[in-house]
Design a protein around this motif. Sequence first.
Motif, PDB file in Angstrom:
ATOM      1  N   PRO A   1      16.438  18.782  20.169  1.00 32.79           N
ATOM      2  CA  PRO A   1      17.534  19.267  20.276  1.00 32.79           C
ATOM      3  C   PRO A   1      17.961  19.128  18.931  1.00 32.79           C
ATOM      4  O   PRO A   1      17.660  18.966  18.051  1.00 32.79           O
ATOM      5  CB  PRO A   1      18.512  17.462  20.694  1.00 32.79           C
ATOM      6  CG  PRO A   1      17.005  16.736  21.493  1.00 32.79           C
ATOM      7  CD  PRO A   1      15.859  17.451  20.903  1.00 32.79           C
TER       8      PRO A   1
ATOM      9  N   GLU B   1      21.801  27.010  23.630  1.00 31.44           N
ATOM     10  CA  GLU B   1      22.731  26.235  24.853  1.00 31.44           C
ATOM     11  C   GLU B   1      22.200  26.388  26.069  1.00 31.44           C
ATOM     12  O   GLU B   1      21.752  26.992  26.669  1.00 31.44           O
ATOM     13  CB  GLU B   1      23.886  26.792  24.992  1.00 31.44           C
ATOM     14  CG  GLU B   1      24.969  27.162  23.988  1.00 31.44           C
ATOM     15  CD  GLU B   1      24.719  25.513  23.494  1.00 31.44           C
ATOM     16  OE1 GLU B   1      25.695  24.719  24.329  1.00 31.44           O
ATOM     17  OE2 GLU B   1      25.354  25.519  22.461  1.00 31.44           O
TER      18      GLU B   1
ATOM     19  N   ARG C   1      24.293  21.362  25.721  1.00 30.03           N
ATOM     20  CA  ARG C   1      23.574  20.871  24.324  1.00 30.03           C
ATOM     21  C   ARG C   1      22.756  22.053  23.358  1.00 30.03           C
ATOM     22  O   ARG C   1      22.010  22.941  24.926  1.00 30.03           O
ATOM     23  CB  ARG C   1      22.779  20.074  24.755  1.00 30.03           C
ATOM     24  CG  ARG C   1      23.853  18.448  25.213  1.00 30.03           C
ATOM     25  CD  ARG C   1      22.940  17.546  25.596  1.00 30.03           C
ATOM     26  NE  ARG C   1      22.116  17.161  25.187  1.00 30.03           N
ATOM     27  CZ  ARG C   1      20.285  17.153  26.149  1.00 30.03           C
ATOM     28  NH1 ARG C   1      21.025  17.699  27.275  1.00 30.03           N
ATOM     29  NH2 ARG C   1      19.485  17.250  25.910  1.00 30.03           N
TER      30      ARG C   1
END
Length: 189
Positions: A119, A135, A139
């Motif tokens: 992430p 993306e 996220r």
Amino acid sequence: MCGGRGTRLDADAEKPLFEVAGAPMVDRVADALAASGLERAHAVVSPHAPETRAHVSAREDLAVVETPGEGYVADLRTALDRVGTPALTVAADLPVLDGAAVDRVRDAFDGRSVTVCVPAVLKRRLGASADTTFERDGRALAPAGINVVADASEETIYETYDARFALNVNRRSDADLAETLLGGADGPR
């Protein structure tokens, strides 16, 4: 993959030979591969890093694959043509990897190519640079620089919050962070 110039790092040494916590990054990655359950490792070099080529050629645990230095993707294709697939690929700028982390990626392989991502928020929390993000399910993810390439056209994303995958050394601040995570110049190797 250890044939890059490392211009963003702004160092006198070629990027794979840039020392983090007292050892060249390429040695740290090669040591992680040697400590994993992988059968063999290859160092993929290009004309852009002749000192790196000489350095990795001296290691008995690495076979050297030379590429024309036409960019990461083209050089990766050349390397895969030589070594075959499936193949676990890793960039030389991941100095905090260890054998256990490499084995986690190997174990995630189920016949499909595996793209390891972290992430983007993890990179920000650590203070690591994040030059590329995309993306997925709302996220932002960042590619980690370690993957498994297979012949199958299907691909899976292996997402992890493990800091060992979140730190590609592209800038001096990344090198400083790697030193901290590794325990400093006299810390563990």
